[in-house]
Design an enzyme around this catalytic site. Structure first.
Site, short mmCIF file in Angstrom:
data_model
loop_
_atom_site.label_atom_id
_atom_site.label_comp_id
_atom_site.label_asym_id
_atom_site.label_seq_id
_atom_site.Cartn_x
_atom_site.Cartn_y
_atom_site.Cartn_z
N GLY A 11 -14.09 -101.07 -36.80
CA GLY A 11 -12.79 -101.32 -36.16
C GLY A 11 -12.57 -102.82 -36.02
O GLY A 11 -13.47 -103.54 -35.62
N ASP A 103 -21.69 -101.76 -33.66
CA ASP A 103 -22.94 -101.03 -33.84
C ASP A 103 -23.22 -100.56 -35.28
O ASP A 103 -24.27 -100.88 -35.84
CB ASP A 103 -22.84 -99.78 -32.96
CG ASP A 103 -24.00 -99.69 -32.03
OD1 ASP A 103 -24.75 -100.67 -31.95
OD2 ASP A 103 -24.17 -98.63 -31.41
N THR A 125 -16.32 -106.14 -31.45
CA THR A 125 -15.73 -104.82 -31.21
C THR A 125 -15.05 -104.83 -29.84
O THR A 125 -15.60 -105.43 -28.90
CB THR A 125 -16.76 -103.67 -31.24
OG1 THR A 125 -16.20 -102.51 -30.63
CG2 THR A 125 -18.06 -104.00 -30.51
N ASP A 127 -14.94 -102.46 -27.94
CA ASP A 127 -15.62 -101.48 -27.07
C ASP A 127 -16.64 -102.10 -26.10
O ASP A 127 -16.96 -101.49 -25.08
CB ASP A 127 -16.34 -100.43 -27.92
CG ASP A 127 -15.38 -99.60 -28.76
OD1 ASP A 127 -14.17 -99.62 -28.47
OD2 ASP A 127 -15.85 -98.93 -29.70
N ARG A 171 -14.98 -95.35 -27.35
CA ARG A 171 -15.97 -94.35 -27.81
C ARG A 171 -16.77 -93.83 -26.63
O ARG A 171 -16.20 -93.38 -25.67
CB ARG A 171 -16.91 -94.96 -28.85
CG ARG A 171 -16.28 -95.16 -30.19
CD ARG A 171 -17.32 -95.64 -31.18
NE ARG A 171 -16.67 -96.19 -32.34
CZ ARG A 171 -16.23 -95.45 -33.36
NH1 ARG A 171 -16.40 -94.14 -33.36
NH2 ARG A 171 -15.63 -96.01 -34.38
O1 F6P Z 1 -14.72 -99.08 -32.22
C1 F6P Z 1 -13.43 -99.46 -31.92
C2 F6P Z 1 -12.53 -98.27 -31.76
O2 F6P Z 1 -11.24 -98.80 -31.51
C3 F6P Z 1 -12.94 -97.25 -30.71
O3 F6P Z 1 -12.62 -97.65 -29.41
C4 F6P Z 1 -12.16 -96.04 -31.18
O4 F6P Z 1 -12.76 -94.85 -30.73
C5 F6P Z 1 -12.22 -96.16 -32.67
O5 F6P Z 1 -12.46 -97.52 -32.95
C6 F6P Z 1 -10.99 -95.70 -33.40
O6 F6P Z 1 -11.26 -95.79 -34.75
P1 F6P Z 1 -10.14 -95.67 -35.89
O7 F6P Z 1 -9.31 -96.89 -35.86
O8 F6P Z 1 -10.95 -95.55 -37.13
O9 F6P Z 1 -9.34 -94.45 -35.56
#
Ligand code: F6P
Length: 319
Positions: A11, A103, A125, A127, A171
């Site tokens: 992400g 991660d 990230t 998160d 997450r």
């Molecule tokens: O890891 C960053 C994040 O934004 C998380 O908070 C979220 O669960 C995930 O990525 C969403 O991923 P995507 O953009 O692939 O839907």
């Protein structure tokens, strides 16, 4: 050290561009070629790589997202994909790789390092879920974005005397919910590390109602439970109309906060310096406001913990 490759993976996070700029400029300053690898490990497999000049990173320090593009590569974790990536590195004569991501991206960096490639990881990230570091690039910008959104929701919540469940990302980590919840004066904060203690939430809403409180802000981390179900349970038990807002990807975009830009600039610079000094397999982090580096395997294996002190403060302040 003649050529350093850099990629952004997973992400995207505000501040990645500031780190890219710092890496490219530190490379050029030290007479090293910087090779931008597009769309993360997928680009490494495909050989989607080009040299980055000083001018290619002009005017990006203030921009969210990543100019290199990002991806969550499924192919890289296969033996064939990984071998292709190693071949690309040889073909482009890349001596080392700097990986910007969370991660999952660090696990990729760890595999490269184990295969003998000089590798450095920069934690990026929103998160903030990497246990070895207090902070990951992008986290503070995302917290600001959430706080701004909650302030707006609070206006309308107070006007109607409603409850609002606001679902935020993260997450399995509750940091985005906890830090933004405290900064917004939320009545309740629900995080996966603690679980869905809805009886406590209901009691707090009832108490607030008795005291004439006009809004009930409930910040829910996406990993803690379902927002619609939480709202329905609270509404049925308290008779306070409760709406749901899922903030979604708005949390990942926007101009990076100054703190994220600063950390990104310092970590990007440090990553190149480490490689010049001959270091490899290192992860950069921030502990007690100091940037440091540690073994990337150890970093990946460090479990993340919720800031329990802040969680307790949140409870005391939301009476
Ligand atoms: O890891 C960053 C994040 O934004 C998380 O908070 C979220 O669960 C995930 O990525 C969403 O991923 P995507 O953009 O692939 O839907």
């Amino acid at each position: 050290m003649k050529t350093i490759g850099l990629l952004t993976s997973g992400g995207d996070a505000p501040g990645m561009n500031a780190a890219i700029r710092a890496i490219v400029r530190t490379c050029v300053f030290n007479g090293i070629r910087a090779m931008g690898i597009r769309f993360g490990y997928d680009g490494l497999i495909r050989g989607d790589i080009k040299e980055m000049a000083v001018s290619s990173v002009a005017d990006i320090i203030q921009r969210g997202g990543t100019i290199l593009g990002s991806a969550r590569s499924e192919e890289f974790v296969t033996t064939v994909g990984f071998e292709k990536a190693l071949t690309t590195l040889r073909d482009f004569e890349i001596d080392a790789v700097i990986v910007l991501g969370g991660d999952g991206s660090f696990k990729g960096a760890k595999s490269l390092s184990e295969a003998g490639i000089k590798t450095i990881g920069i934690p990026c990230t929103i998160d903030n879920d990497m246990g070895y570091t207090d902070y990951t690039i992008g986290f503070y910008t995302a917290v600001e974005t959430i706080v701004e959104a909650i302030s707006k929701i609070r206006d309308t919540s107070s006007s109607h005397g409603r409850g609002n469940v606001i679902e935020v990302m993260g997450r399995k980590c509750g940091d985005l919910a906890l830090y933004s919840g405290v900064a917004s004066g939320a009545e309740s904060i629900l995080v996966p590390e603690i679980g869905l203690n809805l009886d406590e939430v209901i009691e707090r809403v009832k108490q607030g109602k008795r005291r004439g409180k006009l809004h009930h802000i409930i910040v829910l981390a996406e990993g803690a439970g379902n927002a619609e179900e939480v709202a329905k349970t609270v509404e049925e038990a308290t008779d306070v109309a409760t709406r749901v807002t899922i903030l979604g990807h708005v949390q990942r975009g926007g101009n990076p906060a100054a703190y994220d830009r600063l950390q990104a600039s310092q970590m990007g610079n440090r990553a190149v310096k480490l490689l010049i000094e001959g270091a490899t397999g290192r992860a950069l982090g921030n502990r007690m406001n100091q940037i440091y580096d540690m073994d990337i395997i150890e970093a990946v294996n460090t479990k993340n913990h919720l800031n329990l002190e802040l969680y307790e403060i949140a409870k005391e302040l939301s009476i």
